[in-house]
Design a protein around this motif. Sequence first.
Motif, short mmCIF file in Angstrom:
data_model
loop_
_atom_site.label_atom_id
_atom_site.label_comp_id
_atom_site.label_asym_id
_atom_site.label_seq_id
_atom_site.Cartn_x
_atom_site.Cartn_y
_atom_site.Cartn_z
N ASN A 192 0.84 -1.20 0.00
CA ASN A 192 0.00 0.00 0.00
C ASN A 192 0.87 1.24 0.00
OD1 ASN A 192 1.13 -0.10 2.43
ND2 ASN A 192 -0.75 0.06 3.64
N HIS A 193 1.99 1.13 -0.63
CA HIS A 193 2.93 2.25 -0.56
C HIS A 193 2.90 3.04 -1.85
CE1 HIS A 193 6.56 4.52 0.10
NE2 HIS A 193 6.26 4.34 1.36
N ASP A 194 2.63 4.32 -1.74
CA ASP A 194 2.27 5.09 -2.93
C ASP A 194 3.24 6.22 -3.24
OD1 ASP A 194 0.18 3.42 -2.63
OD2 ASP A 194 -1.31 4.96 -2.24
N THR A 195 4.41 5.90 -3.70
CA THR A 195 5.34 6.89 -4.23
C THR A 195 4.68 7.69 -5.34
OG1 THR A 195 7.28 5.54 -3.80
CG2 THR A 195 7.45 7.06 -5.67
N ILE A 196 5.05 8.97 -5.47
CA ILE A 196 4.60 9.67 -6.68
C ILE A 196 5.76 9.85 -7.66
CG2 ILE A 196 4.69 12.00 -5.61
CD1 ILE A 196 2.26 12.58 -7.65
N SER A 214 9.08 8.39 0.47
CA SER A 214 9.76 8.06 1.73
C SER A 214 10.32 6.65 1.65
CB SER A 214 8.77 8.18 2.89
OG SER A 214 7.68 7.34 2.66
N GLY A 215 10.18 6.02 0.52
CA GLY A 215 10.69 4.64 0.36
C GLY A 215 9.75 3.63 0.98
N MET A 216 10.16 2.38 1.00
CA MET A 216 9.31 1.36 1.60
C MET A 216 9.16 1.65 3.09
SD MET A 216 8.75 -0.53 -1.05
CE MET A 216 7.82 -1.84 -0.31
N ALA A 217 7.94 1.53 3.58
CA ALA A 217 7.70 1.75 5.01
C ALA A 217 8.50 0.74 5.83
CB ALA A 217 6.21 1.59 5.30
N GLY A 222 18.82 3.75 6.32
CA GLY A 222 19.86 3.89 5.30
C GLY A 222 19.55 3.22 3.98
N ARG A 223 18.48 2.40 3.98
CA ARG A 223 18.10 1.74 2.72
C ARG A 223 17.63 2.80 1.71
NH1 ARG A 223 13.24 1.74 -0.54
NH2 ARG A 223 13.04 -0.26 -1.57
N VAL A 224 18.08 2.65 0.48
CA VAL A 224 17.63 3.54 -0.59
C VAL A 224 17.01 2.68 -1.69
CG1 VAL A 224 18.39 5.17 -2.37
CG2 VAL A 224 19.41 5.26 -0.08
N GLY A 225 15.87 3.12 -2.18
CA GLY A 225 15.18 2.38 -3.24
C GLY A 225 15.50 2.94 -4.61
N ASP A 226 14.59 2.70 -5.53
CA ASP A 226 14.82 3.10 -6.92
C ASP A 226 14.52 4.56 -7.20
OD1 ASP A 226 12.12 2.42 -6.31
OD2 ASP A 226 11.65 2.65 -8.44
N SER A 227 13.63 5.16 -6.40
CA SER A 227 13.09 6.47 -6.76
C SER A 227 14.14 7.55 -7.02
CB SER A 227 12.09 6.94 -5.69
OG SER A 227 11.12 5.94 -5.49
N PRO A 228 15.23 7.60 -6.24
CA PRO A 228 16.23 8.64 -6.52
C PRO A 228 17.30 8.18 -7.49
CG PRO A 228 16.82 7.52 -4.51
CD PRO A 228 15.58 6.84 -5.02
N ALA A 245 8.69 4.81 -12.10
CA ALA A 245 8.31 3.53 -11.50
C ALA A 245 7.79 3.70 -10.08
CB ALA A 245 9.52 2.61 -11.47
N THR A 246 7.04 2.71 -9.65
CA THR A 246 6.65 2.60 -8.26
C THR A 246 6.66 1.12 -7.88
OG1 THR A 246 4.90 3.10 -6.65
CG2 THR A 246 4.19 2.55 -8.87
N GLY A 247 6.79 0.86 -6.61
CA GLY A 247 6.81 -0.53 -6.17
C GLY A 247 8.11 -0.90 -5.50
N HIS A 248 8.41 -2.18 -5.48
CA HIS A 248 9.62 -2.64 -4.78
C HIS A 248 10.87 -2.18 -5.53
CE1 HIS A 248 6.66 -5.30 -2.81
NE2 HIS A 248 7.48 -5.14 -1.79
N GLY A 249 11.51 -1.17 -4.93
CA GLY A 249 12.62 -0.50 -5.59
C GLY A 249 13.79 -1.41 -5.92
N GLU A 250 13.99 -2.44 -5.09
CA GLU A 250 15.11 -3.36 -5.34
C GLU A 250 14.97 -3.98 -6.72
OE1 GLU A 250 13.47 -2.99 -2.55
OE2 GLU A 250 14.99 -2.56 -1.05
C1 SD4 Z 1 11.02 2.35 -3.05
N1 SD4 Z 1 9.84 2.45 -5.12
O1 SD4 Z 1 11.57 3.01 -2.19
C2 SD4 Z 1 9.84 2.96 -3.79
C3 SD4 Z 1 8.61 2.66 -3.03
C4 SD4 Z 1 7.36 2.87 -3.80
O2 SD4 Z 1 5.12 2.99 -3.99
O3 SD4 Z 1 7.32 3.15 -4.95
N2 SD4 Z 1 6.24 2.76 -3.28
O4 SD4 Z 1 11.36 1.20 -3.32
#
Ligand code: SD4
Length: 334
Positions: A192-196, A214-217, A222-228, A245-250
């Motif tokens: 239910n995580h909604d990156t924009i 804010s990344g995955m809740a 220190g974990r960084v996902g795909d968004s940046p 993209a949105t979702g599991h950044g890994e």
């Molecule tokens: C992440 N992609 O930090 C982000 C999380 C995300 O909707 O998109 N949530 O992995």
Amino acid sequence: MNRREIVKLLGLGGLSFYSKFGYSKNKSNKIPIKPIVLSTWHNQSIKANPIAWQILSQNGSALDAVENGVQVCENDINNCCVGLGAYPDRDGFVTLDASIMNHQYEIGAVAALERIKSPIHTARMVMEKTPHVFIVGKGAQDFALNQGQNLESSDLSPNALNAYQNWLSKSEYQPKINIEKNQNTPPANEFNHDTIGMIAMDANGNLSGACTTSGMAFKMHGRVGDSPVIGAGLYVDNAIGAATATGHGEEVIRTCGSFLVVEYMRRGFSPEKACKLAVERIKQITPRDPKSIQVGFIALNKKGEFGAYALQKGFDFGVNTNDETKKFEALALI
Ligand code: SD4
């Protein structure tokens, strides 16, 4: 080139041939450019797109549109997933990631940024005011302060505090032990995580994109996902198109997801097909159970055509070509 060679070229790479010549044909025919903006998750789009659209409809730049658009979500203290009101990491810190890219391949990004209200603005400042493209952690915070942003409180928003306390009570969280590899991968039905992520084309036909989260809740500190990560969470090639993209950044990082989508569009695939092919790649190579993860892409090409695709059902997005934010549900692989 004689006729035989042209036929051969069409047979071998007809799609790229089409795209190469299609664009110049459009140009010479002077097909009017219609501005457009789209963003991930309709519940975010409905708030962010109208501000972006206002800028686009007054001949503003796609870059200003995407920055100001996603800022609406960053400023919303009740937003679970973007900005300082969002859910924290495992240790109770809200750490923010953002990236921005314009029509000239200029890029800026920040990650693990704390107590700064608008990470997308910091990312834009990285792009415009520094010789660098990616600044993280304390350095990013110092830079944001130096650029005139304020140091905000580290208190969690009421919603985030509530969610964090709930998570703590069930997670059996023990800091600094070996963390199970899959522990931070919520099952799909809890996704239910909604990156924009927002991409836009302005009246001059220029593309830009922005992605903030804010990344995955309850991620590891220190974990960084795909968004940046440019190429993963966001990519813009003004000659071809843009994707985010949105979702599991890994999983998105693993496949250079947004870059991959743009490259498929370069080969002549429609935005939706390009997103689908990228999602298929993720499903093919992920070491995780594909049913336990979610990834969604949205894409836009130079003709103003757009599309999306997700790994699992439930991913929606919002599009503005006028004042109305239209909701679309992405098709899914699983
Ligand atoms: C992440 N992609 O930090 C982000 C999380 C995300 O909707 O998109 N949530 O992995």
